[in-house]
Each structure stands twice: as C-alpha cells, then as structure tokens.
Design a protein around this motif. Structure first.
Motif, PDB file in Angstrom:
ATOM      1  N   ALA A 369     154.263  42.465  45.963  1.00  0.00           N
ATOM      2  CA  ALA A 369     152.985  40.834  45.464  1.00  0.00           C
ATOM      3  C   ALA A 369     153.194  40.194  46.391  1.00  0.00           C
ATOM      4  O   ALA A 369     152.384  39.177  47.462  1.00  0.00           O
ATOM      5  CB  ALA A 369     152.659  40.558  44.281  1.00  0.00           C
ATOM      6  N   ILE A 370     154.439  39.148  46.558  1.00  0.00           N
ATOM      7  CA  ILE A 370     154.966  38.546  47.416  1.00  0.00           C
ATOM      8  C   ILE A 370     154.919  38.824  48.796  1.00  0.00           C
ATOM      9  O   ILE A 370     154.724  37.928  49.366  1.00  0.00           O
ATOM     10  CB  ILE A 370     156.254  38.204  47.033  1.00  0.00           C
ATOM     11  CG1 ILE A 370     156.190  37.656  45.870  1.00  0.00           C
ATOM     12  CG2 ILE A 370     156.701  37.335  48.151  1.00  0.00           C
ATOM     13  CD1 ILE A 370     155.384  36.454  45.250  1.00  0.00           C
ATOM     14  N   LEU A 371     155.661  40.087  48.982  1.00  0.00           N
ATOM     15  CA  LEU A 371     155.446  40.196  50.365  1.00  0.00           C
ATOM     16  C   LEU A 371     154.380  40.430  51.048  1.00  0.00           C
ATOM     17  O   LEU A 371     153.782  40.064  51.677  1.00  0.00           O
ATOM     18  CB  LEU A 371     155.981  41.976  50.519  1.00  0.00           C
ATOM     19  CG  LEU A 371     156.031  42.720  52.070  1.00  0.00           C
ATOM     20  CD1 LEU A 371     156.906  41.685  53.345  1.00  0.00           C
ATOM     21  CD2 LEU A 371     156.333  43.697  51.983  1.00  0.00           C
ATOM     22  N   ARG A 372     153.249  41.359  49.886  1.00  0.00           N
ATOM     23  CA  ARG A 372     151.499  41.773  50.404  1.00  0.00           C
ATOM     24  C   ARG A 372     150.942  39.833  50.606  1.00  0.00           C
ATOM     25  O   ARG A 372     149.963  39.340  51.427  1.00  0.00           O
ATOM     26  CB  ARG A 372     150.795  41.654  49.586  1.00  0.00           C
ATOM     27  CG  ARG A 372     149.258  41.833  49.799  1.00  0.00           C
ATOM     28  CD  ARG A 372     148.607  42.414  48.583  1.00  0.00           C
ATOM     29  NE  ARG A 372     149.505  44.154  48.286  1.00  0.00           N
ATOM     30  CZ  ARG A 372     149.164  44.140  47.323  1.00  0.00           C
ATOM     31  NH1 ARG A 372     149.900  43.217  46.275  1.00  0.00           N
ATOM     32  NH2 ARG A 372     150.012  45.671  46.784  1.00  0.00           N
ATOM     33  N   LYS A 373     151.157  38.605  49.670  1.00  0.00           N
ATOM     34  CA  LYS A 373     151.082  37.733  49.671  1.00  0.00           C
ATOM     35  C   LYS A 373     151.405  37.214  51.155  1.00  0.00           C
ATOM     36  O   LYS A 373     150.572  36.258  52.398  1.00  0.00           O
ATOM     37  CB  LYS A 373     151.262  36.941  49.375  1.00  0.00           C
ATOM     38  CG  LYS A 373     150.796  35.234  48.989  1.00  0.00           C
ATOM     39  CD  LYS A 373     151.389  34.204  47.728  1.00  0.00           C
ATOM     40  CE  LYS A 373     150.967  33.153  47.771  1.00  0.00           C
ATOM     41  NZ  LYS A 373     151.301  31.625  46.669  1.00  0.00           N
ATOM     42  N   ARG A 374     152.530  37.024  51.525  1.00  0.00           N
ATOM     43  CA  ARG A 374     153.118  35.636  52.862  1.00  0.00           C
ATOM     44  C   ARG A 374     152.653  37.049  53.951  1.00  0.00           C
ATOM     45  O   ARG A 374     152.231  36.103  54.796  1.00  0.00           O
ATOM     46  CB  ARG A 374     154.634  36.849  53.467  1.00  0.00           C
ATOM     47  CG  ARG A 374     155.639  36.139  54.024  1.00  0.00           C
ATOM     48  CD  ARG A 374     157.051  36.382  54.161  1.00  0.00           C
ATOM     49  NE  ARG A 374     157.534  35.862  52.590  1.00  0.00           N
ATOM     50  CZ  ARG A 374     158.288  36.142  52.300  1.00  0.00           C
ATOM     51  NH1 ARG A 374     158.275  37.745  51.907  1.00  0.00           N
ATOM     52  NH2 ARG A 374     159.092  35.634  51.002  1.00  0.00           N
ATOM     53  N   CYS A 375     152.648  39.103  54.467  1.00  0.00           N
ATOM     54  CA  CYS A 375     152.508  38.884  55.484  1.00  0.00           C
ATOM     55  C   CYS A 375     150.544  38.941  55.386  1.00  0.00           C
ATOM     56  O   CYS A 375     150.346  38.968  56.274  1.00  0.00           O
ATOM     57  CB  CYS A 375     152.648  40.744  54.850  1.00  0.00           C
ATOM     58  SG  CYS A 375     154.585  40.566  55.337  1.00  0.00           S
ATOM     59  N   GLU A 376     149.642  39.246  54.299  1.00  0.00           N
ATOM     60  CA  GLU A 376     147.939  38.818  54.903  1.00  0.00           C
ATOM     61  C   GLU A 376     148.252  37.351  54.809  1.00  0.00           C
ATOM     62  O   GLU A 376     147.236  37.812  55.775  1.00  0.00           O
ATOM     63  CB  GLU A 376     148.030  39.144  53.430  1.00  0.00           C
ATOM     64  CG  GLU A 376     147.690  40.738  52.782  1.00  0.00           C
ATOM     65  CD  GLU A 376     147.231  41.943  54.122  1.00  0.00           C
ATOM     66  OE1 GLU A 376     146.272  40.879  54.591  1.00  0.00           O
ATOM     67  OE2 GLU A 376     147.624  43.452  54.207  1.00  0.00           O
ATOM     68  N   ALA A 377     148.937  36.395  54.599  1.00  0.00           N
ATOM     69  CA  ALA A 377     148.175  35.030  55.208  1.00  0.00           C
ATOM     70  C   ALA A 377     148.633  35.118  56.332  1.00  0.00           C
ATOM     71  O   ALA A 377     148.224  34.746  56.894  1.00  0.00           O
ATOM     72  CB  ALA A 377     149.009  34.171  54.195  1.00  0.00           C
ATOM     73  N   SER A 378     149.945  35.415  56.813  1.00  0.00           N
ATOM     74  CA  SER A 378     150.560  35.488  58.580  1.00  0.00           C
ATOM     75  C   SER A 378     149.648  36.073  59.056  1.00  0.00           C
ATOM     76  O   SER A 378     148.559  36.258  60.017  1.00  0.00           O
ATOM     77  CB  SER A 378     151.516  35.731  59.144  1.00  0.00           C
ATOM     78  OG  SER A 378     152.588  35.866  60.027  1.00  0.00           O
ATOM     79  N   LEU A 379     149.081  37.932  58.535  1.00  0.00           N
ATOM     80  CA  LEU A 379     148.166  38.652  59.669  1.00  0.00           C
ATOM     81  C   LEU A 379     146.725  37.556  59.356  1.00  0.00           C
ATOM     82  O   LEU A 379     146.333  37.926  60.903  1.00  0.00           O
ATOM     83  CB  LEU A 379     147.672  39.693  58.532  1.00  0.00           C
ATOM     84  CG  LEU A 379     148.689  41.059  58.820  1.00  0.00           C
ATOM     85  CD1 LEU A 379     149.057  42.242  57.703  1.00  0.00           C
ATOM     86  CD2 LEU A 379     149.479  41.215  59.914  1.00  0.00           C
ATOM     87  N   ASN A 380     146.247  36.873  58.281  1.00  0.00           N
ATOM     88  CA  ASN A 380     145.387  36.681  58.550  1.00  0.00           C
ATOM     89  C   ASN A 380     145.101  35.628  59.561  1.00  0.00           C
ATOM     90  O   ASN A 380     143.988  35.954  60.682  1.00  0.00           O
ATOM     91  CB  ASN A 380     144.774  36.462  57.415  1.00  0.00           C
ATOM     92  CG  ASN A 380     143.887  37.576  56.067  1.00  0.00           C
ATOM     93  OD1 ASN A 380     143.929  38.509  56.998  1.00  0.00           O
ATOM     94  ND2 ASN A 380     144.373  37.432  55.380  1.00  0.00           N
ATOM     95  N   THR A 381     145.622  34.765  59.634  1.00  0.00           N
ATOM     96  CA  THR A 381     146.073  33.525  60.972  1.00  0.00           C
ATOM     97  C   THR A 381     146.328  34.170  61.801  1.00  0.00           C
ATOM     98  O   THR A 381     145.112  33.665  62.846  1.00  0.00           O
ATOM     99  CB  THR A 381     147.207  33.059  60.302  1.00  0.00           C
ATOM    100  OG1 THR A 381     147.115  32.456  58.702  1.00  0.00           O
ATOM    101  CG2 THR A 381     147.601  31.507  61.391  1.00  0.00           C
TER     102      THR A 381
END
Length: 760
Positions: A369-381
């Motif tokens: 979940a933390i990986l998803r949170k970290r990566c999705e935020a970075s990907l979206n940005t």
C-alpha cells in the motif's frame, strides 16, 4: 497484489514515467519551447525519488534504515534482531562505517563483503577530519597508518560463512576496530537470518552525532533512499540530531509521510528506575512523536535489545559487561513491567519480538500500500506535468517535421512583417528628419563653420566651378590675344576688326565653358544625390538594392540625365547673356541688334541679380554702356546717379589713345561682367536650387513610394543574414533556419505518453 507483483508492476510503470519525464525535460530545456520553469522544476524534483525507488525495485530490495544517535543501541538492536551478538557494541564508538545487511534465501549465499576506501576517498576522510577538528580520530589514523594502508592495498574482500558467529571477528575488525575500520568504505552482510521475505536490507549507519559530516551525509542519503525507518531512541524527547531524521525522511520521500514508514524503538528501558518512570517515559515519547510526526502509538515499541540478548543467552562477553548480570536485569525488568513469567518477559518486556512482528506485518501487508501510494503520487505528478508541457508546447509547435518547418517559417515571416511594419515608420521618420536637417534647412543650433546643407553645398560648388572655369577662360583668352591682334594688323592695327575677331573666338570658348559648367554642376548634384542615396541605403542596412532601385540603369545614365537638364536650364539664361556681352563690341551694330532681340529672359536675369554693383543691376543698360558704367564718372552720374567710380574691380585705367589697350579694356570688362552675372544672377534665374531640391526630394519621394520594394529588400536581407539587420531585430527572428528540434522533442514526448497510456 502481493509485493512481487507490485514490484514488477511499478518497476515497469516508473520506467515508462521516467522515460516520459526525460523527454519532457529535454523539451523544456529548449528556450524556444517556452515551457514555464516551474513545470520543469517539478519534473526534475519528482524524478529523484522516483529514480531511487525504481533502482530499489530493480534490485528487488526493501530497504530498512536503522538510525539513531551514537550509543543509542543500534548495533545491539540489529544483533538482537539477528539472534546473534554479532555487531560490536562496546562503550566507545563501535561503528565507523555503514553496515548493510541483506536478506538471502539460501545458507550457501551467506557472505561478508568488505569494500576498502580508495586512496582518494581516504584522503578526503583526512581532510574532513581536519575540518571537523577531530584530533582524536586523526591521531588514531596516524598511529595505525600501516594497518590502514594494508587494508587499502588488500582492496575488496569476501568472507563466506555458514553461521553468523563465524564472521564475528572479521566484521568486528573491519567495522569497529579503529586500526582497520577507518580504511573501510562499506561492509555488506548477506544472511538468511534477517527476514523470511526476499530482498530485505538493513542499513546500520553510524550515529548522526558522531561529529563527522560523512556520517550525516550517509544518514541523509540513506533516509532519502529507504522504504522504512527504525529509529532506536534512547531518550524520552528527541535530540537535535534525531530531529534531522524527520527532516531527511521528509525531504527524501515527499509522497509518503514520516508516519507511513517510521518505527520507533525506545531502547534501554531496563535502565529506568521504576515502573512509573518507565510509564512516564513511554507516554512522553508517544506524545512527542504524535506532535512532531503524527506517529501513532502502535508504531512505537519500548524494550531493551541488550536484555533480549541476555535473557535468551545470546549475549557475548562484551555485551554482558556493558549491560550487566542476567539475573539482575531479569529481576529489574520484572519490577518495571510486573511480568513474572520469564518467557513472556523475553518478548513483551524486551520488545524485540514485538518490533519484529510489527516490521514483518508492515512488510507483508502495508508495504504494498505504501509502495502504491508513493509510486502513484510520483507517477501522477510526472505524467500530468509532462502532459501539461505537451499541451502548452503543442499550441505553438506541431509534431510533424514538415508541418513544423512550414509553421516555423510562416510564423517567423509574420513576426518579421509585424516588426518591419513598425520599422518602416521609423525609417520614414529618420529619412524626413535627415532631409529637413541636412538637405534643405539645417537647424541653426547644429550649424558650424564647416557645416552646410546639401543645397548650400551645391551653391558653393557652383561658385567654385565658375571661379575655376573663368580663370581658365581668361588665361586661354589672353594667351591668344597677341596672335589675333597681329592677324588683324595689315599693316596697321584694325581696332574694330580685332575686337570682333577676338570676341568671336572668346564666344566659342564661352560656349565650351558653359557646357563644362553644366557638366560639373551635374557631377555636384550627382554627388549630393548619391550622398542621399547612401544615407537611404544605410536605413536598409547597406543593401545594394537601394541604389539599383533608385538610380535607374547606371550612374552614367543618371549623370547624363542631370547634365542634360542642367544644360537646358543653364543655357536658357547664360547663352543670351554671353551673346549680349561677348558677340559684339560696345556701340556696335551687332551689339545693338542683340539688345533689341533680347526677350523677357534678360529681365528675369535682372530680377535675380543679387550683386552689389548698380552698374550690373540692368543687363541691357550695361550692354549699352559697357565699362563706362563702371569707370566713367560722367556716365555713372548721368545714368546711375552715382558719384565716384566703382571700387573693388581690379581693372587698370586705360589710355583710349592706344587702340590695343582700349580693346583689351573693353573685352576684359565684358568678361568680368559675364562672370558677375554667372555668379549673382544666372544661378537663381535658372532655378538651380529649386532643381536641386526637386531632384533630391524626388529621390526621397521615390524611396517612400517604394514601400513594397523595400519590404521585399528587407525580407531578402533578413533571409540572407545581413548582420546589420540581425543586430536590430528581436532575438526570436535572428535565426532564419527552421528549428525543428522543438517539434522533434515534442513528437518523442507524444510517443512516450501514448505508449504509456497504451500499456496502462
């Protein structure tokens, strides 16, 4: 989604996103793309944590940083975790460099790798110690110079092992022994005792309060590049250096909070004096963390790693000396916790099984979940910012190279036309100012002794030409006088015949003189015209098209046209004057007949006479009386009403009794009179000034009327890269070559975005 699947998934997505980011930054780096700096900065900043995360995913590493102050018990904590009193944990500094512990699956993969410092890295360490004034460390290095040199010479070493106990001594030697450790860059321990999950890595970093900038840098780099953090905390409230842990963690991973990945182990509770003190210690620490990082209570575990080693009979002799007697520690923990059962005491009181369980639970359940949170935020940005850059640039630049070339060329032509439209107004204004000032009516304040308008220069040039030509005429005329006189003495001098003969020859010379003056006037006017053309050429950056378009055919043709026009004007007034004064002697029938035949042109000459001698004010009158109007007192008084002879005319008195002298006197004064009229009447009567103005103004008007021509000339000069023009135009017009780089990079970004969308 399990960790393995999530790692593979986000590895691919981060790879795609960083590819997009690279193309977007490449595009933003082009000034002509005009990407707002803020968007580029967002991409650059976001790429750093994304790239670090991608590298961890590629290696399938889940990095857990074990941090804290010196002597907080980090090494003891790691030893308790590994169920082996392995890492040195004595009273003084026992960790000189970062120790990395990797989880491996098979026992055969276990090994210790020691990476030695290079000579350059060792020299940098010495410089840093000197800068930090760490004299004790400097003295230690100097004392152990030989062993430290041996470590550097040995280079990197590998020690395979089966049991952790087997590498206790080499690990202690290269990590904690000051005789050797200062020459070690990094120690990597690969063991199957760390965790059941694959790819787990522990980083045991030297204390942040060691005084060495190297250790602070290592901690900052590690906290910026980890998935979880375990802070081993000794004191209730956070110390200054421990606060840096929060700062470094936030800086390195902005997409997740400190509370998302931080665990706190309140160590050495066995050193507290009472149960109440322990309770207060834990409560105050929990409140402090909640306030500073919003860290929930379940992320804080209290205990004693040293007690865990003792109670489980794992502690080595050094640890026993440091912590104390096993029975004493056990009894003290029982008093503090109220737990009598020894087995429960080993777990609940020491805290190690609890913290391990929480970490393992985080690894097994929360880290995805933390990986998803970290990566999705970075990907979206990254993707949204890249899309915004694409949207902004694509408004002004097409992707297709041919369209881009056409677009760029068309856009530049439009921009140049807009610039030229304003420039043409300035050129016309500058030309008018030049014409008003330097051609016809120069401002009084700008005049100097050597400064004349072009019209004034034309008049001055005319007077100089007349002086020169009349001087040559006199010299030629008087040179031929003797031959003419002798030819008309048969055997005695025939005054009338000689007079007519001399005048006939003189008239022919004057005809040639008038042609010469007309030609030289044409040259003067041509010179002034070319000066004006030169100025107009300078307005169009020295283009050779200006002269070619303003002066038809050639300079010779232009000169011939001027000469013809000036001759017509000149001869209209000069020839009648010459005929009246030169053709026949005074009082001759020839002269009288000519006087009667003179038309209104002679009266025009009278009207324009600007000299000061009254004898010349009426041409017919002077023709009738001749030199008597200048030197005969009776005639001057009777005809002009003036007493006294003329002054300022250098003609010697004559003796009328000598025929030759009388002829010379009469002819010479007629020549003088002709020169007088040339200088002070004919120039104005022939409207030379008006003609000059007309010709120069005609050039100006012709220049202004050829706006379309000069538009083409300006475009050609721009396309041909005229440096004078390029110095004036805006920067975005200085390059005429179509810059397709923006469109090419835009196309690459488009492909990267489309490929990413297609995959996901």
């Amino acid at each position: 989604m399990d960790w393995k699947t999530a790692s593979s998934y986000y590895e691919t997505r981060l790879t795609d996103a960083l590819n997009i980011q690279r193309h977007a930054v490449n595009l933003a780096n082009l000034p002509q793309a005009e990407v707002p700096p803020k968007l580029k900065q967002i991409l650059i900043q976001e790429a750093q944590p994304a790239r670090r995360q991608l590298e961890r995913l590629k290696k399938r590493e889940f990095r857990i940083a074990v941090v804290g102050l010196e002597k907080a018990g980090k090494s003891t904590f790691v030893n308790a975790w590994l169920e082996c009193d392995l890492l040195p944990a004595k009273g003084g500094r026992c960790t000189f460099t970062t120790t990395q512990i990797y989880s491996v699956e098979h026992e055969s993969e276990q090994r210790l790798e020691v990476q030695a410092k290079t000579e350059a890295e060792f020299i940098n360490l010495l410089k840093e110690l000197e800068k930090a004034q760490a004299q004790e460390d400097i003295n230690t290095i100097r004392t152990n110079e030989i062993t430290l040199q041996e470590v550097r010479q040995e280079g990197n070493l590998t020690f395979p092992f089966t049991r952790l106990e087997d590498i206790r001594e080499p690990l202690k030697k290269y990590v904690a022994d000051e005789k050797y450790a200062h020459a070690v860059l990094e120690a990597r321990l690969y063991t199957n005792k760390l965790a059941q999950a694959e790819g787990i890595v522990f980083y045991d970093v030297p204390g942040l309060d060691s005084g060495l900038a190297k250790h602070v840098d290592e901690a900052q780099e590690m906290l910026s590049d980890c998935d979880a953090v375990i802070l081993v905390q000794r004191f209730t409230s956070l110390r200054e250096k421990e606060l840096e842990i929060i700062k470094f963690t936030e800086q390195g991973d902005k997409n997740v909070t400190v509370a998302d990945k931080l665990f706190v182990f309140l160590s050495r509770i066995d050193s507290l004096g009472s149960a109440e003190a322990m309770k207060t210690h834990i409560q105050e620490a929990a409140q402090d963390w909640l306030k500073r990082a919003n860290l929930p209570n379940h992320r804080i575990v209290s205990g004693s790693a040293g007690a865990y080693l003792l109670l489980n009979n794992i502690a080595g002799e050094q640890t026993k000396l440091e912590i104390g007697d096993t029975h004493v520690i056990q009894s003290h923990l029982q008093r503090l916790t109220g737990i009598d059962d020894v087995e429960i005491l080993k777990t609940d009181a020491t805290g190690m099984p609890i913290i391990k369980e929480k970490i393992f639970d985080y690894i097994n359940t929360e880290r995805v979940a933390i990986l998803r949170k970290r990566c999705e935020a970075s990907l979206n940005t990254i993707i949204s910012t890249s899309e915004e850059i694409y949207r902004l640039v694509s408004k002004n630049h097409p992707e297709n190279p041919e369209q881009a070339k056409l677009f760029a060329e068309n856009n530049q032509r439009v921009l140049f036309a807009e610039w030229w439209n304003q420039k043409w107004l300035i050129i016309k204004a500058d030309l008018q100012k030049y014409y008003d000032t330097y051609v016809v009516n120069k401002a009084v304040e700008d005049l100097t002794a050597n400064s004349l308008t072009q019209i004034e220069k034309f008049r001055e040039g005319y007077l100089e030409i007349v002086d020169q030509e009349m001087q040559k005429l006199r010299e030629e005329t008087f040179k031929k006088k003797d031959n003419i006189f002798l030819a008309n003495s048969n055997p005695e001098f025939d005054r009338m015949k000689a007079n007519f003969a001399w005048r006939e020859d003189l008239y022919n010379d004057i005809s040639r003189l008038l042609s010469n003056i007309a030609r030289q006037l044409a040259l003067e006017l041509q010179h002034e015209s070319l000066n004006l053309v030169t100025y107009m050429t300078s307005l169009l950056w020295g283009s050779d098209q200006v002269k070619a378009r303003l002066i038809e055919n050639s300079e010779d043709y232009f000169l011939a046209k001027l000469e013809n026009s000036l001759s017509v004007l000149f001869l209209r007034f000069a020839r009648p004057v010459a005929e009246a004064l030169i053709r026949g002697p005074v009082n001759s029938d020839t002269r009288n007949k000519i006087i009667k035949g003179l038309g209104v042109d002679i009266e025009i000459v009278d009207n324009y006479y600007s000299g000061k001698e009254p004898a010349y004010s009426l041409l017919k009158r002077y023709v009738k009386y001749g030199a008597d109007l200048l030197f005969n007192l009776e005639v001057r008084q009777q005809v002009l009403g003036i007493t006294g002879i003329v002054t300022g005319i250098a003609t010697a008195a004559i003796n009328n009794e000598i025929p030759q002298q009388a002829v010379i006197f009469e002819v010479e004064n007629d020549i003088n009179a002709f020169e007088e009229y040339l200088k002070f009447a004919i120039f104005n009567a022939a409207s030379f000034e008006s003609y000059c103005i007309q010709e120069l103004k005609g050039l100006v008007d012709s220049f202004r009327e050829k706006e379309g021509t000069w538009t083409g000339v300006a475009l050609n000069e721009w396309l041909q890269g005229n440096p004078l023009l390029l110095a004036e135009i805006p920067n975005n017009l200085k390059s005429q070559t179509s810059n397709l780089e923006v469109s090419e990079r835009l196309r690459q970004l488009s492909i990267a975005l489309k490929s990413s969308f297609k995959n996901w």
